[in-house]
Motif scaffolding. Structure first.
Motif, PDB file in Angstrom:
ATOM      1  N   LEU A   1       0.715  -1.303   0.127  1.00  0.00           N
ATOM      2  CA  LEU A   1       0.084  -0.092  -0.019  1.00  0.00           C
ATOM      3  C   LEU A   1       0.731   1.280  -0.093  1.00  0.00           C
ATOM      4  N   GLU A   2       1.934   1.234   0.884  1.00  0.00           N
ATOM      5  CA  GLU A   2       2.813   2.522   0.769  1.00  0.00           C
ATOM      6  C   GLU A   2       3.579   2.678  -0.466  1.00  0.00           C
ATOM      7  N   SER A   3       4.052   1.438  -1.210  1.00  0.00           N
ATOM      8  CA  SER A   3       4.833   1.745  -2.272  1.00  0.00           C
ATOM      9  C   SER A   3       3.981   2.200  -3.351  1.00  0.00           C
ATOM     10  N   LEU A   4       2.581   2.043  -3.218  1.00  0.00           N
ATOM     11  CA  LEU A   4       1.882   2.450  -4.438  1.00  0.00           C
ATOM     12  C   LEU A   4       1.373   4.003  -3.952  1.00  0.00           C
ATOM     13  N   GLY A   5       1.706   4.657  -2.766  1.00  0.00           N
ATOM     14  CA  GLY A   5       1.146   5.754  -2.582  1.00  0.00           C
ATOM     15  C   GLY A   5      -0.291   5.880  -1.890  1.00  0.00           C
ATOM     16  N   LEU A   6      -0.654   4.717  -1.560  1.00  0.00           N
ATOM     17  CA  LEU A   6      -2.272   4.712  -1.094  1.00  0.00           C
ATOM     18  C   LEU A   6      -2.336   4.932   0.381  1.00  0.00           C
TER      19      LEU A   6
ATOM     20  N   ASP B   1      -6.955  11.588   3.352  1.00  0.00           N
ATOM     21  CA  ASP B   1      -8.415  11.717   3.425  1.00  0.00           C
ATOM     22  C   ASP B   1      -9.255  11.566   1.846  1.00  0.00           C
ATOM     23  N   ALA B   2      -8.418  11.986   0.847  1.00  0.00           N
ATOM     24  CA  ALA B   2      -9.390  11.876  -0.472  1.00  0.00           C
ATOM     25  C   ALA B   2      -9.027  10.343  -0.773  1.00  0.00           C
ATOM     26  N   VAL B   3      -8.000   9.474  -0.505  1.00  0.00           N
ATOM     27  CA  VAL B   3      -8.194   8.101  -0.788  1.00  0.00           C
ATOM     28  C   VAL B   3      -9.094   7.487  -0.128  1.00  0.00           C
ATOM     29  N   ARG B   4      -8.990   7.673   1.261  1.00  0.00           N
ATOM     30  CA  ARG B   4      -9.966   7.066   2.379  1.00  0.00           C
ATOM     31  C   ARG B   4     -11.602   7.089   2.059  1.00  0.00           C
ATOM     32  N   ARG B   5     -11.812   8.318   1.390  1.00  0.00           N
ATOM     33  CA  ARG B   5     -13.192   8.440   0.974  1.00  0.00           C
ATOM     34  C   ARG B   5     -13.565   8.018  -0.175  1.00  0.00           C
ATOM     35  N   SER B   6     -12.524   7.776  -1.066  1.00  0.00           N
ATOM     36  CA  SER B   6     -12.844   6.929  -2.642  1.00  0.00           C
ATOM     37  C   SER B   6     -12.961   5.449  -1.950  1.00  0.00           C
ATOM     38  N   LEU B   7     -12.141   5.004  -1.000  1.00  0.00           N
ATOM     39  CA  LEU B   7     -12.455   3.649  -0.735  1.00  0.00           C
ATOM     40  C   LEU B   7     -13.691   3.512  -0.057  1.00  0.00           C
ATOM     41  N   LEU B   8     -14.230   4.195   0.818  1.00  0.00           N
ATOM     42  CA  LEU B   8     -15.190   4.083   1.528  1.00  0.00           C
ATOM     43  C   LEU B   8     -16.518   4.274   0.440  1.00  0.00           C
ATOM     44  N   ARG B   9     -16.388   4.898  -0.332  1.00  0.00           N
ATOM     45  CA  ARG B   9     -17.401   5.164  -1.447  1.00  0.00           C
ATOM     46  C   ARG B   9     -17.613   3.898  -2.135  1.00  0.00           C
ATOM     47  N   ARG B  10     -16.573   3.112  -2.307  1.00  0.00           N
ATOM     48  CA  ARG B  10     -16.409   1.772  -2.921  1.00  0.00           C
ATOM     49  C   ARG B  10     -17.009   0.810  -1.979  1.00  0.00           C
TER      50      ARG B  10
END
Length: 691
Positions: free
Chosen positions: A229-234, A248-257
């Protein structure tokens, strides 16, 4: 384009793979260097030693660009060795992994974090303009707020903006979210180690931070999972410990999915109770008690219960048989409670957590609305506008919290309009609040906004009557932060009416930073510019001073310096106020002085910001700076002579009286003005109302 390094050879090495051993990586670097320079190094030996030999025999300085490096201990140690061997060597490393070996790098190593690389508002605006899709400032601000400035997302926005019509605020957020979702989906899909672990990825986004311990029950190889996850920048490292967090932006995206792929999981909320994996009845009852106490104005009691519930969460995290899941609803209620209990930093922290944990849910939307109000109250215009919803109709089934959030958005919008001197806009919003809502927990903030509008429209008596009537109807709410807000605006309204004793009594016992401008303004308006200046210097440098307080104090500092006859010291204060105005959009603090003071500030040769006609100076709030000082015609003539720089003998000659008569008039004049010299009399005349 010109070569940025004309006297250097640049050797580029692309990203290393997950299973790339250190020996193979050094061989790739050696091959890249060998293609760029003539070297006598063996072509059969391609490891680290061959690379050292090649670099030591190179005639031209070399810059190694190592992109996407997996910075394990062997690689970090090798980089340190190369730099020690060759003083002219430069190495640029781009990595998303961390390593304790990085601490062994040379002391002049410069490390850029994700925060350094994130796009700022100005950088985003320039990037979109260069890409042929320039946007208005508010659009860029909202993009940066929504994405956190993530370069991967910003980089894909021009194509999306080109194909979309000119977006409104809601459409813009949907577009940005769609681009973010596309980036995260593609990143996960293209990584073989994560492609079959979608559920653990989505589940991991529901926790505050990721550690090997928190992933123990997910069925994944936790160290490899985190490293990938870290190597991908997530995810990003948390300074000082081994935890990782999603931006925050990545987290919101994952929660939407997760809402679509795991519909049962994101909607489950827990008030953490030791020994219970679900919401305990005791905990739920206590949360209900918090809400009841807060509505009764018993903010300190409500906050103590929140402290107890928060400590339960911390203590139960290691208890056997306990499931600990962040509860967005609890964070939202605790944030509101801490706000009214005069604990602003804890309040903002809880509300941010509620917004993040509850992303894509009604609770997350409510938390964002209240955060927008807090930013507006602090004078942080761009942040407040980014958090506001453009649709101000009550949301989702008329829930109590939705109505509360709707009121928060309206108050924030009214404060923003007042700060920009848009009185008609603010009036429409405040009338709408009065008609459509009964008094609720934001009672004091509504009164503060109404009082602020009364000051701006020169109707302080109307504002005072409204506030006093509301206090009589709801005395129980006049406590905690409510009392700070209401008393501060009441004091300013009394100052506008010239009743300085009542204003002083309202804030005499308050040491809250929010009332600091009121104290300084009172000193200035009652003929004590030195005392006002001292307060400005004391509070203006406080690190927790909000932009609103800092700007008001800067304007008052400039006015106090002018009243003391020190125009050169006034200009730095005014420059600071103007800089804050440009950053925040605040104009109203320029109106929070008397017309005489405003005119003096305008004469300093510094261009003050204006909204439209009338200018900020034309809307000066306070009609007089002290109760009228009545002078006799003789005293007024003597004062005019002092202002003109005349001596007592010259004044006597001009008025056809003796010098002794002039001296008698001077003593009477000094007594009325409360001064001891002609110079002080001239200074006092600049900010007193004389009759």
């Amino acid at each position: 384009m010109t070569d940025p390094e004309p006297r250097r050879v640049i050797a580029y090495v692309g990203p290393s793979t997950a299973d790339s051993a250190a020996d193979r990586y050094w061989a790739r670097i050696f091959d890249s260097v060998r293609r760029c320079i003539d070297t006598e190094a063996s072509r059969t030996s391609r490891g680290f030693d061959a690379l050292r030999t090649a670099l030591s025999t190179a005639d031209t300085p070399v810059t190694l660009v190592l992109d996407g490096t997996r910075l394990d201990e062997d690689v970090a140690e090798g980089i340190g060795t190369l730099l020690a061997d060759e003083p002219t060597l430069r190495i640029v490393v781009a990595t998303r992994t961390t390593s304790s070996a990085g601490a062994d790098m040379p002391s002049d190593t410069r490390i850029l974090t994700s925060a350094d690389l994130a796009f700022t508002v100005d950088e985003t605006a320039a990037y979109l303009r260069d890409a042929g899709v320039p946007q208005e400032r508010w659009v860029v601000e909202r993009i940066v707020h929504r994405t956190g400035g993530l370069p991967a997302v910003i980089g894909r926005l021009p194509a999306a903006l080109c194909s979309a019509p000119l977006p409104g605020a809601t459409e813009l957020e949907r577009l940005v979210d769609a681009v973010t979702d596309s980036v995260t989906t593609r990143t996960i899909k293209n990584e073989p180690l994560l492609a079959h672990l979608l559920r653990p990825v989505l589940m991991s986004a529901m926790t505050d931070s990721l550690t090997c311990a928190s992933l123990a029950e997910s069925g994944v190889d936790a160290p490899t999972f985190l490293t990938t996850l870290e190597s991908l920048g997530l995810v990003e490292p948390v300074p000082g410990n081994s935890a990782r967090v999603y931006p925050d932006a990545v987290r919101r995206s994952l929660l939407r999915r997760a809402v679509n792929d795991l519909p049962a999981e994101p909607t489950r909320t827990y008030l953490v109770v030791p020994g219970s994996p679900d919401r305990g009845s005791d905990g739920a009852a206590k949360l209900g008690q918090v809400v009841t106490l807060r509505r009764e104005g018993r903010f300190a009691e409500a906050a103590s219960i929140c402290d107890e519930l928060a400590s339960r969460a911390a203590s139960s995290s290691t208890a056997p048989g306990t499931t600990v899941v962040s509860d967005a609803a609890f964070c939202f209620q605790a944030g509101l409670t801490y706000f009214f209990a005069v604990r602003p930093h804890e309040a903002m922290g809880m509300l941010r957590r509620a917004r993040s944990v509850g992303a894509g849910t009604p609770v997350g939307e409510d938390a964002a609305a209240v955060l927008g109000l807090m930013h507006a109250l602090r004078g942080e215009g761009p942040e407040a506008r980014a958090a506001l919803c453009t649709d101000r109709t009550p949301r989702r089934h008329h829930r109590d919290s939705a109505r509360l959030a709707h009121t928060a958005e309206q108050i924030a919008a009214a404060l923003l309009a007042i700060d920009r001197l848009e009185t008609d806009v603010a009036l429409d919003i405040l009338v709408d609040i009065e008609v459509s809502t009964a008094p609720n927990e934001f009672w004091a903030l509504v009164l503060y906004a109404q009082g602020s509008l009364a000051l701006l429209t020169h109707t302080p008596m109307d504002g005072l009557r409204r506030i006093k009537a509301e206090i009589r109807k709801h005395p129980e709410l006049h406590a905690g932060y409510n009392a700070v807000l209401v008393n501060a605006i009441r004091a300013d309204l009394e100052l506008a009416l010239g009743d300085f004793d009542r204003a002083r009594n309202l804030v005499a016992d308050s040491t809250h930073l929010f009332t600091a401008p009121v104290h300084a303004r009172m000193r200035l308006l009652t003929g004590d510019p030195a005392g006002s200046e001292a307060l400005v210097h004391h509070y203006g440098t406080d690190p927790i001073c909000t932009p609103r307080q800092a700007m008001e104090l800067a304007v008052l500092g400039a006015a106090a310096a002018c009243a003391l006859g020190r125009d050169s010291e006034a200009r730095p204060h005014l420059d600071r106020a103007i800089a804050l105005s440009q950053q925040t959009g605040l104009l109203r603090p320029f109106t929070m002085v008397s017309p005489l003071m405003a005119r003096h500030l305008g004469s300093l040769g510094v261009a003050l910001p204006t909204a439209s006609e009338p200018t900020a100076l034309d809307t000066a709030t306070y009609p007089k700076s002290k109760p009228v000082v009545r002078l006799t015609p003789r005293e007024r003539a003597v004062l005019d002579g002092l202002i003109a720089g005349r001596s007592a003998r010259t004044i006597a000659k001009a008025e056809f009286v003796s010098v002794n008569t002039v001296k008698t008039q001077l003593r009477s004049l000094y007594r009325k003005l409360g001064v001891n010299s002609g110079k002080d009399a001239v200074i006092a005349a600049r900010h007193l109302v004389l009759d």
